[in-house]
Design a protein around this motif. Structure first.
Motif, PDB file in Angstrom:
ATOM      1  N   ALA A 125       0.843  -1.203   0.000  1.00  0.00           N
ATOM      2  CA  ALA A 125       0.000   0.000   0.000  1.00  0.00           C
ATOM      3  C   ALA A 125       0.874   1.249   0.000  1.00  0.00           C
ATOM      4  O   ALA A 125       0.591   2.218  -0.726  1.00  0.00           O
ATOM      5  CB  ALA A 125      -0.933  -0.016   1.215  1.00  0.00           C
ATOM      6  N   GLN A 126       1.938   1.246   0.786  1.00  0.00           N
ATOM      7  CA  GLN A 126       2.858   2.387   0.830  1.00  0.00           C
ATOM      8  C   GLN A 126       3.534   2.602  -0.522  1.00  0.00           C
ATOM      9  O   GLN A 126       3.735   3.738  -0.958  1.00  0.00           O
ATOM     10  CB  GLN A 126       3.917   2.187   1.923  1.00  0.00           C
ATOM     11  CG  GLN A 126       3.380   2.303   3.324  1.00  0.00           C
ATOM     12  CD  GLN A 126       2.857   3.686   3.650  1.00  0.00           C
ATOM     13  OE1 GLN A 126       3.316   4.692   3.138  1.00  0.00           O
ATOM     14  NE2 GLN A 126       1.851   3.725   4.515  1.00  0.00           N
ATOM     15  N   SER A 127       3.887   1.515  -1.201  1.00  0.00           N
ATOM     16  CA  SER A 127       4.524   1.609  -2.519  1.00  0.00           C
ATOM     17  C   SER A 127       3.593   2.312  -3.516  1.00  0.00           C
ATOM     18  O   SER A 127       4.018   3.204  -4.263  1.00  0.00           O
ATOM     19  CB  SER A 127       4.884   0.207  -3.017  1.00  0.00           C
ATOM     20  OG  SER A 127       5.473   0.249  -4.291  1.00  0.00           O
ATOM     21  N   ALA A 128       2.325   1.928  -3.508  1.00  0.00           N
ATOM     22  CA  ALA A 128       1.347   2.571  -4.400  1.00  0.00           C
ATOM     23  C   ALA A 128       1.156   4.035  -4.008  1.00  0.00           C
ATOM     24  O   ALA A 128       1.106   4.918  -4.878  1.00  0.00           O
ATOM     25  CB  ALA A 128       0.026   1.819  -4.353  1.00  0.00           C
ATOM     26  N   LYS A 129       1.084   4.320  -2.723  1.00  0.00           N
ATOM     27  CA  LYS A 129       0.916   5.695  -2.246  1.00  0.00           C
ATOM     28  C   LYS A 129       2.093   6.562  -2.674  1.00  0.00           C
ATOM     29  O   LYS A 129       1.909   7.678  -3.180  1.00  0.00           O
ATOM     30  CB  LYS A 129       0.777   5.708  -0.725  1.00  0.00           C
ATOM     31  CG  LYS A 129       0.645   7.108  -0.146  1.00  0.00           C
ATOM     32  CD  LYS A 129       0.543   7.078   1.372  1.00  0.00           C
ATOM     33  CE  LYS A 129       0.471   8.490   1.935  1.00  0.00           C
ATOM     34  NZ  LYS A 129       0.361   8.485   3.401  1.00  0.00           N
ATOM     35  N   GLU A 130       3.300   6.074  -2.477  1.00  0.00           N
ATOM     36  CA  GLU A 130       4.490   6.848  -2.853  1.00  0.00           C
ATOM     37  C   GLU A 130       4.522   7.130  -4.351  1.00  0.00           C
ATOM     38  O   GLU A 130       4.909   8.218  -4.774  1.00  0.00           O
ATOM     39  CB  GLU A 130       5.744   6.113  -2.398  1.00  0.00           C
ATOM     40  CG  GLU A 130       5.911   6.116  -0.883  1.00  0.00           C
ATOM     41  CD  GLU A 130       7.005   5.176  -0.390  1.00  0.00           C
ATOM     42  OE1 GLU A 130       7.747   4.613  -1.224  1.00  0.00           O
ATOM     43  OE2 GLU A 130       7.086   4.989   0.838  1.00  0.00           O
ATOM     44  N   TYR A 131       4.096   6.163  -5.166  1.00  0.00           N
ATOM     45  CA  TYR A 131       4.063   6.375  -6.606  1.00  0.00           C
ATOM     46  C   TYR A 131       3.067   7.483  -6.955  1.00  0.00           C
ATOM     47  O   TYR A 131       3.370   8.365  -7.770  1.00  0.00           O
ATOM     48  CB  TYR A 131       3.710   5.075  -7.336  1.00  0.00           C
ATOM     49  CG  TYR A 131       3.836   5.205  -8.839  1.00  0.00           C
ATOM     50  CD1 TYR A 131       5.042   4.953  -9.474  1.00  0.00           C
ATOM     51  CD2 TYR A 131       2.750   5.605  -9.613  1.00  0.00           C
ATOM     52  CE1 TYR A 131       5.169   5.096 -10.854  1.00  0.00           C
ATOM     53  CE2 TYR A 131       2.870   5.743 -10.988  1.00  0.00           C
ATOM     54  CZ  TYR A 131       4.075   5.492 -11.597  1.00  0.00           C
ATOM     55  OH  TYR A 131       4.198   5.633 -12.962  1.00  0.00           O
ATOM     56  N   LEU A 132       1.883   7.439  -6.355  1.00  0.00           N
ATOM     57  CA  LEU A 132       0.879   8.481  -6.616  1.00  0.00           C
ATOM     58  C   LEU A 132       1.385   9.845  -6.165  1.00  0.00           C
ATOM     59  O   LEU A 132       1.169  10.854  -6.858  1.00  0.00           O
ATOM     60  CB  LEU A 132      -0.441   8.132  -5.922  1.00  0.00           C
ATOM     61  CG  LEU A 132      -1.232   6.979  -6.533  1.00  0.00           C
ATOM     62  CD1 LEU A 132      -2.378   6.567  -5.619  1.00  0.00           C
ATOM     63  CD2 LEU A 132      -1.744   7.337  -7.920  1.00  0.00           C
ATOM     64  N   MET A 133       2.062   9.897  -5.031  1.00  0.00           N
ATOM     65  CA  MET A 133       2.604  11.173  -4.554  1.00  0.00           C
ATOM     66  C   MET A 133       3.673  11.686  -5.521  1.00  0.00           C
ATOM     67  O   MET A 133       3.744  12.893  -5.780  1.00  0.00           O
ATOM     68  CB  MET A 133       3.166  11.006  -3.144  1.00  0.00           C
ATOM     69  CG  MET A 133       2.067  10.836  -2.098  1.00  0.00           C
ATOM     70  SD  MET A 133       2.656  10.404  -0.446  1.00  0.00           S
ATOM     71  CE  MET A 133       3.772  11.757  -0.111  1.00  0.00           C
ATOM     72  N   ALA A 134       4.476  10.794  -6.080  1.00  0.00           N
ATOM     73  CA  ALA A 134       5.487  11.200  -7.059  1.00  0.00           C
ATOM     74  C   ALA A 134       4.836  11.747  -8.329  1.00  0.00           C
ATOM     75  O   ALA A 134       5.460  12.505  -9.069  1.00  0.00           O
ATOM     76  CB  ALA A 134       6.394  10.021  -7.395  1.00  0.00           C
ATOM     77  N   SER A 138      -1.381  14.843  -3.552  1.00  0.00           N
ATOM     78  CA  SER A 138      -1.035  15.228  -2.190  1.00  0.00           C
ATOM     79  C   SER A 138      -1.159  14.026  -1.248  1.00  0.00           C
ATOM     80  O   SER A 138      -2.166  13.300  -1.291  1.00  0.00           O
ATOM     81  CB  SER A 138      -1.972  16.341  -1.715  1.00  0.00           C
ATOM     82  OG  SER A 138      -1.848  16.522  -0.328  1.00  0.00           O
ATOM     83  N   GLY A 139      -0.178  13.848  -0.401  1.00  0.00           N
ATOM     84  CA  GLY A 139      -0.211  12.764   0.568  1.00  0.00           C
ATOM     85  C   GLY A 139      -1.382  12.875   1.529  1.00  0.00           C
ATOM     86  O   GLY A 139      -1.849  11.875   2.071  1.00  0.00           O
ATOM     87  N   GLY A 140      -1.891  14.086   1.727  1.00  0.00           N
ATOM     88  CA  GLY A 140      -3.049  14.286   2.581  1.00  0.00           C
ATOM     89  C   GLY A 140      -4.332  13.703   2.019  1.00  0.00           C
ATOM     90  O   GLY A 140      -5.307  13.533   2.747  1.00  0.00           O
ATOM     91  N   ARG A 141      -4.349  13.394   0.740  1.00  0.00           N
ATOM     92  CA  ARG A 141      -5.523  12.799   0.103  1.00  0.00           C
ATOM     93  C   ARG A 141      -5.452  11.287   0.075  1.00  0.00           C
ATOM     94  O   ARG A 141      -6.389  10.625  -0.388  1.00  0.00           O
ATOM     95  CB  ARG A 141      -5.653  13.320  -1.330  1.00  0.00           C
ATOM     96  CG  ARG A 141      -5.910  14.810  -1.395  1.00  0.00           C
ATOM     97  CD  ARG A 141      -5.899  15.307  -2.813  1.00  0.00           C
ATOM     98  NE  ARG A 141      -6.980  14.702  -3.593  1.00  0.00           N
ATOM     99  CZ  ARG A 141      -7.019  14.724  -4.920  1.00  0.00           C
ATOM    100  NH1 ARG A 141      -6.065  15.313  -5.612  1.00  0.00           N
ATOM    101  NH2 ARG A 141      -8.025  14.164  -5.559  1.00  0.00           N
ATOM    102  N   LEU A 142      -4.362  10.727   0.562  1.00  0.00           N
ATOM    103  CA  LEU A 142      -4.131   9.288   0.487  1.00  0.00           C
ATOM    104  C   LEU A 142      -3.931   8.708   1.874  1.00  0.00           C
ATOM    105  O   LEU A 142      -3.183   9.254   2.680  1.00  0.00           O
ATOM    106  CB  LEU A 142      -2.884   8.993  -0.364  1.00  0.00           C
ATOM    107  CG  LEU A 142      -2.865   9.588  -1.776  1.00  0.00           C
ATOM    108  CD1 LEU A 142      -1.484   9.433  -2.389  1.00  0.00           C
ATOM    109  CD2 LEU A 142      -3.925   8.924  -2.640  1.00  0.00           C
ATOM    110  N   SER A 143      -4.589   7.613   2.146  1.00  0.00           N
ATOM    111  CA  SER A 143      -4.345   6.875   3.382  1.00  0.00           C
ATOM    112  C   SER A 143      -4.103   5.412   3.009  1.00  0.00           C
ATOM    113  O   SER A 143      -4.452   4.981   1.907  1.00  0.00           O
ATOM    114  CB  SER A 143      -5.532   6.989   4.341  1.00  0.00           C
ATOM    115  OG  SER A 143      -6.684   6.385   3.789  1.00  0.00           O
TER     116      SER A 143
END
Length: 174
Positions: A125-134, A138-143
């Motif tokens: 989940a963190q890997s997908a989140k980091e890709y979207l942030m890249a 915004s990280g605030g839109r992702l949990s």
């Protein structure tokens, strides 16, 4: 006299039915006998969606047009080319809908301990989140959350089932 009583009863019944069909009676308004004073929820006007319906429609669009899941190799958090393409579409969707928030759920197949798979699901989940942030989300839109092997997509002990269970799923979390 009997005919008069029968006619009077019929007229009284018609008036009683007519009185109950007034809008104030149907909506629980303040006027009319038997009113509770409480207003009842009215359905949305034609053409107006409820918030729940709007979110459900958006989730369906997200699943079918964008893609809500990415898959991983065994014991891996590395994103494949297909996974990156799906996440790129998710980033574009999020750019189009700036109010939408996503919850990314990490999953693993049945092999390994519960603790190992919970940690692996979290890293996915963190890997997908980091890709979207890249990609500018915004990280605030992702949990993120992890389910490890607790919520399998496919039941079975074999590569076909395991491959479906090694995934990260993005869910609209408004």
């Amino acid at each position: 006299m009997r005919r008069f009583a029968l006619s009077f009863t019929a007229v009284a019944a018609v008036l009683a039915v007519a009185a109950c069909s007034e809008p104030a009676q149907q909506s629980g308004g303040a006027s009319g006998a038997g009113s509770t004073g409480m207003t009842q929820a009215r359905p949305p006007a034609p053409g107006v969606m409820s918030e729940a319906d709007r979110l459900a429609q958006m989730q369906r669009e997200f699943q079918t047009s964008v893609g809500d899941r990415v898959f991983f190799a065994t014991d891996s958090i590395q994103l494949s080319g297909d996974a990156k393409a799906t996440l790129d579409r998710q980033a574009a969707f999020l750019a189009r809908y700036p109010q939408v928030m996503l919850r990314i759920e990490g999953h693993a197949d049945e092999r390994g301990t519960r603790e190992y798979n919970l940690a692996l699901g979290d890293r996915r989940a963190q890997s997908a989140k980091e890709y979207l942030m890249a990609r500018g989300v915004s990280g605030g839109r992702l949990s993120t959350t992890t389910y490890g092997k607790e919520r399998p997509e496919a039941i079975g002990s074999g590569e076909q089932a395991w491959a479906q269970n090694r995934r990260a799923i993005s869910v609209i979390a408004q």
